[in-house]
Design a protein around this motif. Structure first.
Motif, PDB file in Angstrom:
ATOM      1  N   ASN A  74      -1.206   5.669  12.101  1.00 10.69           N
ATOM      2  CA  ASN A  74      -2.093   6.447  11.226  1.00 10.69           C
ATOM      3  C   ASN A  74      -1.398   6.823   9.927  1.00 10.69           C
ATOM      4  OD1 ASN A  74      -4.096   6.322  13.126  1.00 10.69           O
ATOM      5  ND2 ASN A  74      -3.746   8.392  13.930  1.00 10.69           N
ATOM      6  N   ILE A  75      -0.102   7.123  10.019  1.00  8.92           N
ATOM      7  CA  ILE A  75       0.652   7.481   8.804  1.00  8.92           C
ATOM      8  C   ILE A  75       0.670   6.306   7.833  1.00  8.92           C
ATOM      9  CG2 ILE A  75       2.951   8.042   7.913  1.00  8.92           C
ATOM     10  CD1 ILE A  75       3.424   9.594  10.558  1.00  8.92           C
ATOM     11  N   TYR A  76       0.969   5.103   8.344  1.00  8.78           N
ATOM     12  CA  TYR A  76       1.014   3.933   7.474  1.00  8.78           C
ATOM     13  C   TYR A  76      -0.369   3.558   6.944  1.00  8.78           C
ATOM     14  CZ  TYR A  76       5.924   2.686   8.033  1.00  8.78           C
ATOM     15  OH  TYR A  76       7.302   2.670   7.976  1.00  8.78           O
ATOM     16  N   ALA A  77      -1.429   3.920   7.676  1.00 13.71           N
ATOM     17  CA  ALA A  77      -2.790   3.583   7.246  1.00 13.71           C
ATOM     18  C   ALA A  77      -3.384   4.607   6.288  1.00 13.71           C
ATOM     19  CB  ALA A  77      -3.688   3.444   8.476  1.00 13.71           C
ATOM     20  N   SER A  78      -2.675   5.720   6.072  1.00 16.60           N
ATOM     21  CA  SER A  78      -3.228   6.800   5.247  1.00 16.60           C
ATOM     22  C   SER A  78      -3.092   6.484   3.759  1.00 16.60           C
ATOM     23  CB  SER A  78      -2.516   8.121   5.555  1.00 16.60           C
ATOM     24  OG  SER A  78      -2.730   8.498   6.896  1.00 16.60           O
ATOM     25  N   PRO A  79      -4.068   6.916   2.947  1.00 15.08           N
ATOM     26  CA  PRO A  79      -3.995   6.681   1.498  1.00 15.08           C
ATOM     27  C   PRO A  79      -2.867   7.483   0.859  1.00 15.08           C
ATOM     28  CG  PRO A  79      -5.884   8.056   2.038  1.00 15.08           C
ATOM     29  CD  PRO A  79      -5.324   7.582   3.341  1.00 15.08           C
ATOM     30  N   LEU A  80      -2.409   6.997  -0.275  1.00 17.65           N
ATOM     31  CA  LEU A  80      -1.285   7.616  -0.977  1.00 17.65           C
ATOM     32  C   LEU A  80      -1.541   9.095  -1.258  1.00 17.65           C
ATOM     33  CD1 LEU A  80       1.471   7.021  -2.297  1.00 17.65           C
ATOM     34  CD2 LEU A  80       0.236   6.485  -4.403  1.00 17.65           C
ATOM     35  N   ARG A  81      -2.765   9.414  -1.646  1.00 10.57           N
ATOM     36  CA  ARG A  81      -3.110  10.792  -2.011  1.00 10.57           C
ATOM     37  C   ARG A  81      -2.887  11.743  -0.836  1.00 10.57           C
ATOM     38  NH1 ARG A  81      -7.544  13.013  -0.547  1.00 10.57           N
ATOM     39  NH2 ARG A  81      -8.534  10.986  -0.216  1.00 10.57           N
ATOM     40  N   ARG A  82      -3.306  11.339   0.358  1.00 13.15           N
ATOM     41  CA  ARG A  82      -3.149  12.203   1.521  1.00 13.15           C
ATOM     42  C   ARG A  82      -1.678  12.309   1.948  1.00 13.15           C
ATOM     43  NH1 ARG A  82      -6.470  11.551   6.578  1.00 13.15           N
ATOM     44  NH2 ARG A  82      -5.577  13.631   6.833  1.00 13.15           N
ATOM     45  N   LEU A  83      -0.943  11.196   1.814  1.00 15.64           N
ATOM     46  CA  LEU A  83       0.478  11.246   2.128  1.00 15.64           C
ATOM     47  C   LEU A  83       1.207  12.216   1.212  1.00 15.64           C
ATOM     48  CD1 LEU A  83       1.173   7.432   2.643  1.00 15.64           C
ATOM     49  CD2 LEU A  83       1.197   9.185   4.423  1.00 15.64           C
ATOM     50  N   HIS A  84       0.800  12.209  -0.054  1.00 13.67           N
ATOM     51  CA  HIS A  84       1.456  13.062  -1.043  1.00 13.67           C
ATOM     52  C   HIS A  84       1.209  14.544  -0.766  1.00 13.67           C
ATOM     53  CE1 HIS A  84       2.441  13.900  -5.538  1.00 13.67           C
ATOM     54  NE2 HIS A  84       3.499  14.030  -4.768  1.00 13.67           N
ATOM     55  N   ASP A  85       0.208  14.861   0.034  1.00 13.83           N
ATOM     56  CA  ASP A  85      -0.023  16.260   0.423  1.00 13.83           C
ATOM     57  C   ASP A  85       1.085  16.775   1.343  1.00 13.83           C
ATOM     58  OD1 ASP A  85      -2.384  16.365  -0.997  1.00 13.83           O
ATOM     59  OD2 ASP A  85      -3.651  15.879   0.740  1.00 13.83           O
ATOM     60  N   VAL A  86       1.811  15.850   1.993  1.00 11.03           N
ATOM     61  CA  VAL A  86       2.825  16.238   2.979  1.00 11.03           C
ATOM     62  C   VAL A  86       4.239  15.942   2.499  1.00 11.03           C
ATOM     63  CG1 VAL A  86       3.600  15.945   5.382  1.00 11.03           C
ATOM     64  CG2 VAL A  86       1.157  15.771   4.818  1.00 11.03           C
ATOM     65  N   VAL A  87       4.407  14.829   1.790  1.00 11.34           N
ATOM     66  CA  VAL A  87       5.752  14.404   1.378  1.00 11.34           C
ATOM     67  C   VAL A  87       5.797  14.201  -0.133  1.00 11.34           C
ATOM     68  CG1 VAL A  87       6.243  13.300   3.591  1.00 11.34           C
ATOM     69  CG2 VAL A  87       5.214  11.955   1.746  1.00 11.34           C
ATOM     70  N   SER A  88       6.998  13.993  -0.629  1.00 11.74           N
ATOM     71  CA  SER A  88       7.175  13.766  -2.062  1.00 11.74           C
ATOM     72  C   SER A  88       6.503  12.461  -2.484  1.00 11.74           C
ATOM     73  CB  SER A  88       8.655  13.716  -2.413  1.00 11.74           C
ATOM     74  OG  SER A  88       9.246  12.544  -1.864  1.00 11.74           O
ATOM     75  N   GLU A  89       6.281  12.321  -3.774  1.00  9.83           N
ATOM     76  CA  GLU A  89       5.629  11.113  -4.286  1.00  9.83           C
ATOM     77  C   GLU A  89       6.456   9.866  -3.971  1.00  9.83           C
ATOM     78  OE1 GLU A  89       3.981   9.239  -8.521  1.00  9.83           O
ATOM     79  OE2 GLU A  89       4.739  11.298  -8.424  1.00  9.83           O
ATOM     80  N   LYS A  90       7.780   9.983  -4.093  1.00 11.24           N
ATOM     81  CA  LYS A  90       8.649   8.835  -3.839  1.00 11.24           C
ATOM     82  C   LYS A  90       8.536   8.365  -2.394  1.00 11.24           C
ATOM     83  CE  LYS A  90      13.493   7.355  -4.157  1.00 11.24           C
ATOM     84  NZ  LYS A  90      14.879   7.764  -4.521  1.00 11.24           N
ATOM     85  N   ILE A  91       8.569   9.304  -1.442  1.00 14.00           N
ATOM     86  CA  ILE A  91       8.465   8.932  -0.031  1.00 14.00           C
ATOM     87  C   ILE A  91       7.061   8.425   0.282  1.00 14.00           C
ATOM     88  CG2 ILE A  91       8.517   9.830   2.334  1.00 14.00           C
ATOM     89  CD1 ILE A  91      10.834  11.607   1.515  1.00 14.00           C
ATOM     90  N   ALA A  92       6.053   9.056  -0.310  1.00 14.06           N
ATOM     91  CA  ALA A  92       4.673   8.607  -0.096  1.00 14.06           C
ATOM     92  C   ALA A  92       4.504   7.154  -0.534  1.00 14.06           C
ATOM     93  CB  ALA A  92       3.711   9.517  -0.848  1.00 14.06           C
ATOM     94  N   GLN A  93       5.104   6.793  -1.642  1.00 16.88           N
ATOM     95  CA  GLN A  93       5.016   5.418  -2.134  1.00 16.88           C
ATOM     96  C   GLN A  93       5.709   4.447  -1.187  1.00 16.88           C
ATOM     97  OE1 GLN A  93       6.656   5.803  -6.071  1.00 16.88           O
ATOM     98  NE2 GLN A  93       4.675   6.308  -7.017  1.00 16.88           N
ATOM     99  N   GLN A  94       6.853   4.863  -0.648  1.00 15.81           N
ATOM    100  CA  GLN A  94       7.555   3.992   0.296  1.00 15.81           C
ATOM    101  C   GLN A  94       6.736   3.770   1.560  1.00 15.81           C
ATOM    102  OE1 GLN A  94      12.071   4.537   0.488  1.00 15.81           O
ATOM    103  NE2 GLN A  94      11.433   6.496  -0.382  1.00 15.81           N
TER     104      GLN A  94
END
Length: 361
Positions: A39-59
């Motif tokens: 689910n983490i890998y399938a999540s959109p960048l915007r939602r990932l960025h709510d939890v982690v830094s932009e750099k980690i979200a991009q990775q």
């Protein structure tokens, strides 16, 4: 490999854990937010960025690096090697109770040891002969009562603790600060082999992770987190084992310390812990009673450190000169020299620089 993970799921867990800058606590936050690595890998960048830094979200958004997981997946195919995750039924309950449990644990050996009561036995890398003797004997006695001995496989007290448990039952867990494909310190290669064969070695660090100073405080929180209590055998006031004791107290575990000579730097850490509220112990009954662990009918937990012949009693446990020993014992130096040689050969006394001797049994 862990029975609750297939190869693809394991690859996703491993890939996530190897993202630079993504620590265990942040990975746990991602799991709390999204549920699974898939689910983490399938999540959109915007939602990932709510939890982690932009750099980690991009990775994460770039997808799992499955090629980087190949060596670990091959390692997991080998007999006795395991990967435990927070979602695994074999993951130790005691670690779930600490503030920052490792999201993944690499393991080699007998996983069932994670489910029995454990006591951390830690202390100085530069331990005295008596300190190592105490660590080995206490660990052997506790192990005979069904207690798992947990330590860090370092030189000195750690190694002695593991050896004591291996000697009587094999119930011992080594928590290391490297990847499980690396043995540190190198001189404990044979000990590591014995623990992997009869006990368990675990690490939160990926394969290939070398020994780094910053790894060991993280390792120490797992040592204390797995345990019901922490026994410090011998430590100076700067010892890393005091970090383990502090973490144990913060995690709600009992802290025990063996007292020693007021003149020994290796006793000062234990005395400091006792002043701060650690329980002073000189026999295993103190520990078993405090933790409400039932006695085994085959052992005598109330037995104190071994009493010996009158010469050993005259020596005490501090380093002692021949002149002082002549005064205490009333024997001639020639007679004492002969008796001390016999005790050395019997591994009860060791000679020290400067013509001094010390009791080790």
């Amino acid at each position: 490999m862990s029975s609750t993970l297939d190869k693809q799921e394991a690859a996703l867990w491993i890939s996530l854990s190897q993202i630079p800058g993504l620590g265990s606590q942040t990975l746990c936050q991602l799991l709390a937010a999204f549920g699974t690595p898939a689910n983490i890998y399938a999540s959109p960048l915007r939602r990932l960025h709510d939890v982690v830094s932009e750099k980690i979200a991009q990775q994460i958004n770039a997808g799992p690096n499955l090629e980087a997981c190949t060596a670990t997946l091959e390692w997991l195919e080998q007999s006795g090697n395991h990967l435990l995750t927070l979602a695994d039924s074999s993951y130790p309950q005691s670690l779930l109770e600490i503030p920052d449990p490792p999201a993944l644990l690499y393991a080699k050996g007998n996983l069932s040891l994670l489910q029995i009561p454990g006591i951390a036995v830690v202390g100085s890398r530069n331990a005295s002969p008596q300190g190592e003797k105490n660590a080995e004997e206490f660990s052997a006695a506790l192990s005979q009562h069904g207690v798992c001995i947990i330590s860090g496989m370092a030189l000195g007290i750690d190694g002695a603790a593991h050896r004591g448990a291996l000697r009587v039952s094999g119930k011992t867990i080594a928590v290391v600060g490297t990847g499980l494909d690396i043995v540190y310190p190198a001189r404990h290669r044979e000990l590591a082999h014995q623990i992997a064969q009869h006990g368990l070695i675990i690490s939160e660090f990926p394969l290939g992770t070398p020994s780094k100073p910053q790894n060991f405080p993280r390792r120490n929180r797992i040592i204390s987190g797995l345990s019901r209590g922490c026994l410090v055998v011998e430590a100076n006031v700067q010892s890393g084992s005091l970090i383990t004791a502090r973490l144990a107290a913060e995690q709600g575990r009992e802290v025990f310390a063996i007292p020693g000579s007021i003149h020994s730097p290796l006793s000062k850490g234990c005395h400091q812990l006792i002043k701060q509220g650690a329980k002073l112990v000189d026999n295993t009954r103190d520990i078993l009673d405090e933790l409400d662990i039932a006695s085994s009918p085959n052992a005598n937990p109330g037995q104190h450190l071994p009493e010996q012949d009158p010469l050993l009693e005259a020596m005490g446990y501090d380093p002692i000169s021949m002149d002082t020993l002549v005064e205490r014992s009333g024997l001639t130096s020639d007679r004492l020299s002969a008796m001390l040689l016999v005790l050395e050969l019997d591994n009860k006394v060791t000679s020290l620089p400067g013509g001094r001797f010390q009791r080790i049994a």
